[in-house]
Write a protein that holds these residues in place. Structure first.
Motif, PDB file in Angstrom:
ATOM      1  N   ALA A 168       9.678  85.378  38.232  1.00 21.00           N
ATOM      2  CA  ALA A 168       9.693  84.284  39.206  1.00 21.00           C
ATOM      3  C   ALA A 168       9.498  84.830  40.620  1.00 21.00           C
ATOM      4  O   ALA A 168       8.696  84.307  41.404  1.00 21.00           O
ATOM      5  CB  ALA A 168      10.997  83.511  39.101  1.00 21.00           C
ATOM      6  N   ARG A 169      10.228  85.889  40.952  1.00 19.97           N
ATOM      7  CA  ARG A 169      10.093  86.490  42.280  1.00 19.97           C
ATOM      8  C   ARG A 169       8.653  86.958  42.525  1.00 19.97           C
ATOM      9  O   ARG A 169       8.062  86.688  43.576  1.00 19.97           O
ATOM     10  CB  ARG A 169      11.038  87.692  42.407  1.00 19.97           C
ATOM     11  N   GLU A 170       8.103  87.671  41.568  1.00 21.37           N
ATOM     12  CA  GLU A 170       6.773  88.255  41.735  1.00 21.37           C
ATOM     13  C   GLU A 170       5.703  87.187  41.933  1.00 21.37           C
ATOM     14  O   GLU A 170       4.843  87.302  42.811  1.00 21.37           O
ATOM     15  CB  GLU A 170       6.438  89.124  40.518  1.00 21.37           C
ATOM     16  N   MET A 171       5.759  86.123  41.124  1.00 26.40           N
ATOM     17  CA  MET A 171       4.707  85.115  41.182  1.00 26.40           C
ATOM     18  C   MET A 171       4.815  84.222  42.421  1.00 26.40           C
ATOM     19  O   MET A 171       3.805  83.815  42.996  1.00 26.40           O
ATOM     20  CB  MET A 171       4.729  84.259  39.913  1.00 26.40           C
ATOM     21  N   ALA A 188       6.039  85.264  45.308  1.00 23.81           N
ATOM     22  CA  ALA A 188       5.572  86.132  46.390  1.00 23.81           C
ATOM     23  C   ALA A 188       4.047  86.247  46.375  1.00 23.81           C
ATOM     24  O   ALA A 188       3.399  86.269  47.441  1.00 23.81           O
ATOM     25  CB  ALA A 188       6.210  87.517  46.261  1.00 23.81           C
ATOM     26  N   TYR A 189       3.472  86.299  45.177  1.00 22.77           N
ATOM     27  CA  TYR A 189       2.006  86.393  45.059  1.00 22.77           C
ATOM     28  C   TYR A 189       1.336  85.141  45.624  1.00 22.77           C
ATOM     29  O   TYR A 189       0.396  85.222  46.433  1.00 22.77           O
ATOM     30  CB  TYR A 189       1.631  86.581  43.591  1.00 22.77           C
ATOM     31  N   ALA A 190       1.812  83.957  45.215  1.00 24.94           N
ATOM     32  CA  ALA A 190       1.208  82.700  45.677  1.00 24.94           C
ATOM     33  C   ALA A 190       1.426  82.488  47.168  1.00 24.94           C
ATOM     34  O   ALA A 190       0.586  81.887  47.855  1.00 24.94           O
ATOM     35  CB  ALA A 190       1.780  81.521  44.891  1.00 24.94           C
ATOM     36  N   LYS A 191       2.537  83.009  47.690  1.00 25.99           N
ATOM     37  CA  LYS A 191       2.880  82.793  49.103  1.00 25.99           C
ATOM     38  C   LYS A 191       1.877  83.467  50.031  1.00 25.99           C
ATOM     39  O   LYS A 191       1.753  83.087  51.208  1.00 25.99           O
ATOM     40  CB  LYS A 191       4.288  83.336  49.370  1.00 25.99           C
ATOM     41  N   GLN A 192       1.122  84.439  49.517  1.00 27.48           N
ATOM     42  CA  GLN A 192       0.089  85.074  50.329  1.00 27.48           C
ATOM     43  C   GLN A 192      -1.034  84.107  50.690  1.00 27.48           C
ATOM     44  O   GLN A 192      -1.749  84.316  51.673  1.00 27.48           O
ATOM     45  CB  GLN A 192      -0.529  86.257  49.571  1.00 27.48           C
ATOM     46  N   TYR A 193      -1.176  83.023  49.893  1.00 23.99           N
ATOM     47  CA  TYR A 193      -2.337  82.152  50.031  1.00 23.99           C
ATOM     48  C   TYR A 193      -1.990  80.737  50.495  1.00 23.99           C
ATOM     49  O   TYR A 193      -2.816  80.067  51.107  1.00 23.99           O
ATOM     50  CB  TYR A 193      -3.084  82.076  48.689  1.00 23.99           C
ATOM     51  N   VAL A 194      -0.796  80.281  50.180  1.00 25.63           N
ATOM     52  CA  VAL A 194      -0.397  78.925  50.579  1.00 25.63           C
ATOM     53  C   VAL A 194       1.031  78.941  51.100  1.00 25.63           C
ATOM     54  O   VAL A 194       1.842  79.781  50.694  1.00 25.63           O
ATOM     55  CB  VAL A 194      -0.492  77.914  49.406  1.00 25.63           C
ATOM     56  N   ALA A 220       9.566  80.034  48.126  1.00 18.85           N
ATOM     57  CA  ALA A 220       9.419  78.696  47.547  1.00 18.85           C
ATOM     58  C   ALA A 220       9.974  77.659  48.515  1.00 18.85           C
ATOM     59  O   ALA A 220      11.043  77.868  49.116  1.00 18.85           O
ATOM     60  CB  ALA A 220      10.149  78.610  46.209  1.00 18.85           C
ATOM     61  N   THR A 221       9.275  76.551  48.670  1.00 20.83           N
ATOM     62  CA  THR A 221       9.690  75.517  49.633  1.00 20.83           C
ATOM     63  C   THR A 221      10.169  74.238  48.964  1.00 20.83           C
ATOM     64  O   THR A 221      10.816  73.410  49.605  1.00 20.83           O
ATOM     65  CB  THR A 221       8.529  75.181  50.577  1.00 20.83           C
ATOM     66  N   ILE A 222       9.834  74.066  47.691  1.00 24.92           N
ATOM     67  CA  ILE A 222      10.262  72.882  46.939  1.00 24.92           C
ATOM     68  C   ILE A 222      10.817  73.359  45.603  1.00 24.92           C
ATOM     69  O   ILE A 222      10.161  74.116  44.877  1.00 24.92           O
ATOM     70  CB  ILE A 222       9.097  71.909  46.700  1.00 24.92           C
ATOM     71  N   ILE A 223      12.015  72.930  45.277  1.00 27.01           N
ATOM     72  CA  ILE A 223      12.642  73.287  44.008  1.00 27.01           C
ATOM     73  C   ILE A 223      12.674  72.055  43.118  1.00 27.01           C
ATOM     74  O   ILE A 223      13.283  71.038  43.466  1.00 27.01           O
ATOM     75  CB  ILE A 223      14.072  73.820  44.223  1.00 27.01           C
TER      76      ILE A 223
END
Length: 515
Positions: free
Chosen positions: A132-135, A137-143, A173-176
């Motif tokens: 969960a942490r890795e993915m 962080a990965y997506a946060k690079q783009y959006v 993450a901004t929405i849970i």
């Protein structure tokens, strides 16, 4: 809310409507949509006023990817959600499919319950938190906007759920989203889960919360309302409640519960309710999922009444037995269904819609005959009702402008369908025959009738229902037309469903003419 119980708009909290009809809804068996159908429904959902749209699962197929990409390009007024598992391939596909959206988010999901971890993912809790942490962080690079779903949250150990939420918040993450994935929770349990996560997770008060409820125990709407009361500001829904197994939280039910009980809930939505019925019918047709008669808000019986007591009250004042106004939902007003429980007031009202006025003696005669017919069949359709009126009290006076004398249809697999009808103009005392062709037998018949009746009526809708089974089965046809911006509905019943549809169409046209 003021002392009189009215709504104070300044205190109303906005609830975002996240529509997943085109993703989770389409995952229902048999609900697959074509590219063109997705585009049409996406534009309709935007017209309805949804805040966020999840138009598909981009990694699942080339067609799905293309649909999400095109919707992202065309619907700039709606936030578009790219959906995928918490794996790089899914995230990459979601990022690429939504790259042209004016506003977008990435929505990833990962199981959190021990049941899923042990029997599906075969991973430990620590491994899942690391993923969960890795993915994220990965997506946060783009959006910037990332929604993270802890799948099967309601069967997850609450302490581990808090740990997992903390981890993804820390990575951006901004929405849970805390879903009731299998429709297991009770409202009190579901609300308490949101409260505990918000209070106990570090950073829990810095993010938005979303609810995604399935309806396996019939509690999806109730659980969604419980989540709202526990602080959720987004609810994930589908039109007509479509979705896997028994479906998702129903958009129309949730929205109208909020609208009808706004003073109690102190929340609102941006949905344009006048488009609810139209959208519901479009989704039903595209997915080939019929809407149950007793479906709240959009079902056939939602605003129809057969009981004489109810009919009498409604004719005096709608609020006696209705808490919503169907016309504000875009639903044609047809609250009176004539059956053995109907009373004189309803009978008189329906007959008057055909321009026929009965005195007390005539009404009593018709009512007695009507009751005899109603005891033999489930409902008394328009054509049967007018036949009763004509036979009982108005033998020398036309009670309908046009009547169907004869109908013939030739159908085959290698030829166009050809129909001929004979229509009697009761006012002129003349009969005339007409012929027409169509891709189907009903289209051919309607083309014939339109030549006979000089009303610029647009054929709006046809419903066909089986009223019994076996060789003696009867079908009921309900036809809706529009004329001069007014809607008219005609009904008929017959063993021959094409004949029933033709009679129902003429009944609707007669109402327009007699008006």
């Amino acid at each position: 809310m003021n002392s009189k119980g009215n709504v104070n708009q300044e205190n109303i909290r906005k609830i975002q409507i996240f529509d997943t009809t085109l993703r989770d809804g389409e995952q229902a068996p048999g609900a697959t949509l074509t590219f063109e159908q997705k585009m049409v429904l996406a534009h309709q959902l935007a017209k309805l006023g949804v805040d966020v749209m999840e138009p598909g699962f981009p990694i699942s197929s080339p067609g799905e990817f293309a649909a999400v990409r095109q919707i992202s390009r065309e619907l700039q007024q709606v936030e578009i959600c790219g959906f995928g598992r918490a794996v790089k391939e899914d995230i990459d596909a979601a990022l690429k499919a939504t790259q042209d959206a004016e506003r977008r988010r990435i929505h990833m999901f990962l199981s959190s319950s021990d049941i899923h971890l042990q029997h599906q993912l075969r991973k430990s809790r620590q491994e899942v938190v690391a993923m969960a942490r890795e993915m994220v962080a990965y997506a946060k690079q783009y959006v910037n906007t990332i929604e993270f779903t802890t799948m099967d949250a309601t069967r997850t150990d609450i302490n581990f759920l808090v740990e997992m939420v903390e981890a993804v918040i820390a990575e951006g993450a901004t929405i849970i989203n805390l879903p009731d994935t299998v429709g297991y929770a009770l409202p009190e349990e579901y609300g308490n889960m949101f409260r505990r996560v918000r209070q106990e997770a570090r950073g829990g008060d810095t993010v938005q919360y979303s609810a995604h409820c399935h309806n396996d125990l019939g509690l999806a709407v109730a659980n969604s309302l419980a989540a709202i009361q526990a602080g959720a500001s987004q609810i994930e829904v589908t039109m007509n409640g479509v979705g896997e197994r028994t479906g998702n939280c129903s958009l129309e039910e949730l929205v109208m519960a909020i609208e009808t009980r706004k003073a109690a809930l102190q929340v609102g939505t941006g949905i344009s309710s006048e488009h609810i019925y139209e959208t519901s019918r479009m989704v039903s047709r595209a997915m080939h999922f019929p809407i149950a008669y007793n479906k709240p808000v959009v079902g056939r019986n939602a605003f129809q009444h057969e009981s004489g007591i109810h009919q009498d009250g409604l004719l005096k004042h709608r609020s006696t037995y209705e808490i919503m106004d169907p016309e504000q939902l875009g639903i044609p007003r047809s609250m009176i269904i004539l059956g053995k429980h109907s009373g004189r007031h309803a009978l008189k009202h329906r007959i008057a819609q055909f321009g026929v006025t009965l005195n007390e003696g005539e009404l009593e005669t018709v009512y007695r005959q009507f009751k005899e017919v109603a005891d033999e069949q489930k409902i008394v359709t328009d054509d049967r009702l007018l036949e009763i009126v004509g036979h009982s009290v108005r033998q020398d006076e036309a009670v309908e402008a046009y009547s169907l004398i004869d109908l013939q249809v030739v159908a085959g697999s290698q030829r166009a369908r050809v129909a001929s009808v004979t229509i009697r103009d009761q006012r002129q005392g003349m009969e005339q025959s007409y012929s027409g062709v169509g891709d189907g037998p009903l289209e051919a018949v309607i083309n014939c009738i339109q030549q006979a009746i000089p009303v610029a009526a647009e054929f709006e809708d046809l419903e066909i229902h089986s009223l019994s089974s076996g060789e003696e089965a009867h079908g009921e046809a309900i036809v809706t037309i529009t004329h001069d911006e007014q809607t008219y509905r005609g009904t008929s019943m017959h063993k021959d469903i094409v004949l029933a549809a033709a009679q129902a169409y003429i009944s609707a046209c007669n109402q327009a003419v007699m008006r």
